[in-house]
Design a protein around this motif. Structure first.
Motif, PDB file in Angstrom:
ATOM      1  N   LEU A 122       0.768  -0.949   0.266  1.00 57.48           N
ATOM      2  CA  LEU A 122      -0.204  -0.121   0.227  1.00 57.48           C
ATOM      3  C   LEU A 122       0.826   1.157   0.264  1.00 57.48           C
ATOM      4  O   LEU A 122       1.690   1.555   0.672  1.00 57.48           O
ATOM      5  CB  LEU A 122      -0.868   0.313   0.906  1.00 57.48           C
ATOM      6  N   ALA A 123       0.482   1.998  -0.714  1.00 53.79           N
ATOM      7  CA  ALA A 123       1.638   3.082  -0.844  1.00 53.79           C
ATOM      8  C   ALA A 123       1.368   4.709   0.592  1.00 53.79           C
ATOM      9  O   ALA A 123       0.729   3.326   1.270  1.00 53.79           O
ATOM     10  CB  ALA A 123       0.925   4.419  -2.162  1.00 53.79           C
ATOM     11  N   ALA A 124       2.281   4.407   0.730  1.00 57.42           N
ATOM     12  CA  ALA A 124       3.097   5.273   2.121  1.00 57.42           C
ATOM     13  C   ALA A 124       1.944   6.252   2.686  1.00 57.42           C
ATOM     14  O   ALA A 124       1.015   6.109   4.298  1.00 57.42           O
ATOM     15  CB  ALA A 124       4.191   6.019   2.258  1.00 57.42           C
ATOM     16  N   GLY A 125       1.059   7.524   1.791  1.00 57.35           N
ATOM     17  CA  GLY A 125      -0.135   8.345   2.558  1.00 57.35           C
ATOM     18  C   GLY A 125      -0.844   7.328   2.842  1.00 57.35           C
ATOM     19  O   GLY A 125      -1.590   7.331   3.671  1.00 57.35           O
ATOM     20  N   PRO A 126      -1.972   6.087   2.115  1.00 61.98           N
ATOM     21  CA  PRO A 126      -3.056   5.030   2.703  1.00 61.98           C
ATOM     22  C   PRO A 126      -2.118   4.423   4.184  1.00 61.98           C
ATOM     23  O   PRO A 126      -3.415   4.510   4.758  1.00 61.98           O
ATOM     24  CB  PRO A 126      -3.332   4.814   1.697  1.00 61.98           C
ATOM     25  N   ARG A 127      -1.141   3.865   3.865  1.00 56.18           N
ATOM     26  CA  ARG A 127      -1.128   2.930   5.063  1.00 56.18           C
ATOM     27  C   ARG A 127      -0.839   3.946   5.672  1.00 56.18           C
ATOM     28  O   ARG A 127      -1.458   3.127   7.330  1.00 56.18           O
ATOM     29  CB  ARG A 127       0.228   2.144   4.430  1.00 56.18           C
ATOM     30  N   PHE A 175       5.723   4.849  18.599  1.00 53.02           N
ATOM     31  CA  PHE A 175       5.593   4.509  17.000  1.00 53.02           C
ATOM     32  C   PHE A 175       6.694   5.165  16.710  1.00 53.02           C
ATOM     33  O   PHE A 175       7.134   6.473  17.346  1.00 53.02           O
ATOM     34  CB  PHE A 175       4.547   5.215  17.010  1.00 53.02           C
ATOM     35  N   GLY A 176       7.023   4.984  15.190  1.00 53.70           N
ATOM     36  CA  GLY A 176       8.475   6.188  14.552  1.00 53.70           C
ATOM     37  C   GLY A 176       8.290   6.078  13.517  1.00 53.70           C
ATOM     38  O   GLY A 176       7.269   5.232  12.055  1.00 53.70           O
ATOM     39  N   GLY A 177       8.963   6.773  12.410  1.00 51.20           N
ATOM     40  CA  GLY A 177       9.049   6.720  11.167  1.00 51.20           C
ATOM     41  C   GLY A 177       9.377   8.272  10.794  1.00 51.20           C
ATOM     42  O   GLY A 177       8.967   9.220  11.675  1.00 51.20           O
ATOM     43  N   LEU A 178      10.177   8.412   9.809  1.00 52.49           N
ATOM     44  CA  LEU A 178      11.038   9.685   9.838  1.00 52.49           C
ATOM     45  C   LEU A 178      10.262  10.517   8.446  1.00 52.49           C
ATOM     46  O   LEU A 178      10.085  11.632   8.042  1.00 52.49           O
ATOM     47  CB  LEU A 178      12.116   9.247   9.034  1.00 52.49           C
ATOM     48  N   SER A 179       9.329   9.990   6.785  1.00 50.84           N
ATOM     49  CA  SER A 179       8.885  10.450   6.224  1.00 50.84           C
ATOM     50  C   SER A 179       7.881  11.629   7.182  1.00 50.84           C
ATOM     51  O   SER A 179       7.272  11.873   8.343  1.00 50.84           O
ATOM     52  CB  SER A 179       8.109   9.642   5.519  1.00 50.84           C
ATOM     53  N   THR A 180       6.856  12.560   5.788  1.00 54.89           N
ATOM     54  CA  THR A 180       6.257  13.651   6.318  1.00 54.89           C
ATOM     55  C   THR A 180       4.872  12.709   6.720  1.00 54.89           C
ATOM     56  O   THR A 180       4.316  13.273   8.067  1.00 54.89           O
ATOM     57  CB  THR A 180       5.932  14.246   5.165  1.00 54.89           C
ATOM     58  N   GLU A 181       4.258  11.403   5.949  1.00 56.06           N
ATOM     59  CA  GLU A 181       3.430  10.678   6.401  1.00 56.06           C
ATOM     60  C   GLU A 181       3.446  10.394   7.792  1.00 56.06           C
ATOM     61  O   GLU A 181       2.422  10.668   8.726  1.00 56.06           O
ATOM     62  CB  GLU A 181       3.079   9.660   5.555  1.00 56.06           C
ATOM     63  N   ALA A 182       4.620  10.142   8.277  1.00 53.09           N
ATOM     64  CA  ALA A 182       4.565   8.885   9.877  1.00 53.09           C
ATOM     65  C   ALA A 182       4.968   9.840  10.605  1.00 53.09           C
ATOM     66  O   ALA A 182       4.334  10.041  11.421  1.00 53.09           O
ATOM     67  CB  ALA A 182       5.925   8.245  10.186  1.00 53.09           C
TER      68      ALA A 182
END
Length: 356
Positions: A122-127, A175-182
């Protein structure tokens, strides 16, 4: 010391991530109930606050099953159970979480992973949108509230499960993640934002950004840090131990390990590669006592705090002063390094904590 909380956690290698020499699998260190039980009980005995139970679809043993088996064997430590959002139905995991929390006497925390369903993408945004829905559903049900959720991915109208956590509330969601969506997902729904190793300036910038994002949603966040450690009685011994970890790794094997990972193209992994590239080509240190060599043989968390007990303690204090509260540590082999950190650094951290 400030009055800010301090949580010291260790890592249980459920995902086959245990080595004496990086890139060289050792059957005696492979993920199994017996081996991971040894790590868990070592951390429990030494007084660590929490234990991360990681999750990887392709590797190792199952975290929920392991948590169920280990819970009656632990005395005081909490468990930080990783949940891969793409692999669970939220009402089901809510019931499992409540059950595990009761088995642990209220000592369960949750690490939310924004994963795909195995075999799908699934693409990052929807995921990440789906991940936010999962976190909101879990919070509603585990806080004992009726659920009327009409989202893009889940449409649920349910009473809360009869079984409740010991506190009656949803455990903290890490929760973690560096992208804008995360980052936006964390700002909207997480309790503790986790980050991988970075320089002191890098950590300060991430914390500033996430505080602003959370404030935009009327929320606040706590912050955590996932990093390896190599501590010995002297700095020279620690550096020698770090170099030994890579002494049997060839570049081709390291590149293959990194490329094989499911998250090999994520923003976080790319940042770890940037740190390696920017580090001293002679010894791999990006700043004092922060060594990027670990990332040559693994994807994800790719750096270690390396030094004598005073140096490791000073580094952790410096991170804490920036706003980090939860430290999830690991080292190779995991049980042995858990013991070394537990004897050489953890008591001094506790004295510093008590003095605050």
């Amino acid at each position: 010391m400030s009055s800010r909380a301090l949580e010291i956690a260790w890592f249980s290698a459920l995902c086959d991530d245990d080595f004496e020499f990086l890139g060289q699998p050792d059957p005696s260190l492979q993920s199994s109930f017996d081996h991971c039980r040894t790590i868990a009980q070592t951390a429990d005995k030494l007084g660590y606050d929490n234990l991360l139970l990681p999750s990887g679809y392709q590797l190792g043993i199952d975290g929920v099953a392991f948590a169920s088996g280990i819970a009656p064997l632990l005395k005081q430590i909490k468990l930080l159970l990783a949940i891969r959002c793409g692999e669970f139905w939220p009402p089901q995991i809510a019931r499992q979480v409540a059950t595990l929390d009761q088995m642990l006497g209220g000592r369960l925390t949750i690490n939310i992973i924004s994963s795909d369903l195995p075999g799908e993408s699934l693409a990052a945004g929807p995921r990440y949108d789906r991940t936010v829905e999962v976190m909101n559903i879990l919070k509603t049900l585990l806080n004992g509230l009726p659920l009327d959720h009409q989202g893009e991915f889940y449409k649920l109208k349910l009473d809360p499960p009869r079984i409740r956590t010991v506190s009656g509330l949803c455990p903290p969601l890490y929760f973690g993640g560096l992208s804008t969506e995360a980052r936006e997902a964390a700002a909207k729904a997480a309790d503790v934002y986790l980050m991988w190793p970075d320089t002191l300036d890098g950590v300060a910038g991430i914390i500033k950004d996430l505080r602003e994002r959370a404030a935009n949603h009327g929320r606040t966040l706590r912050f955590g840090y996932r990093v390896h450690v190599v501590v010995r009685e002297t700095e020279a011994e620690a550096r020698t131990a770090a170099d030994r970890l890579l002494s049997r790794l060839d570049p081709e094997t390291g590149a293959a390990i990194r490329a094989k990972s499911l998250d090999s193209q994520s923003y976080g992994v790319r940042r770890q590669a940037e740190l390696r590239d920017a580090a001293s080509q002679q010894d791999g240190y990006i700043e004092d006592n922060l060594w990027t060599g670990i990332g040559r043989a693994r994807s994800g968390c790719g750096a270690a705090i390396v030094g004598d007990p005073d140096q490791v303690l000073a580094k952790l204090k410096a991170y804490h002063s920036l706003g980090l509260e939860a430290f999830i540590l690991s080292g190779y082999p995991h049980a042995a390094e858990c013991d070394l950190f537990g004897r050489h650094v953890l008591p001094a951290l506790r004295r510093w904590q008590a003095a605050g």
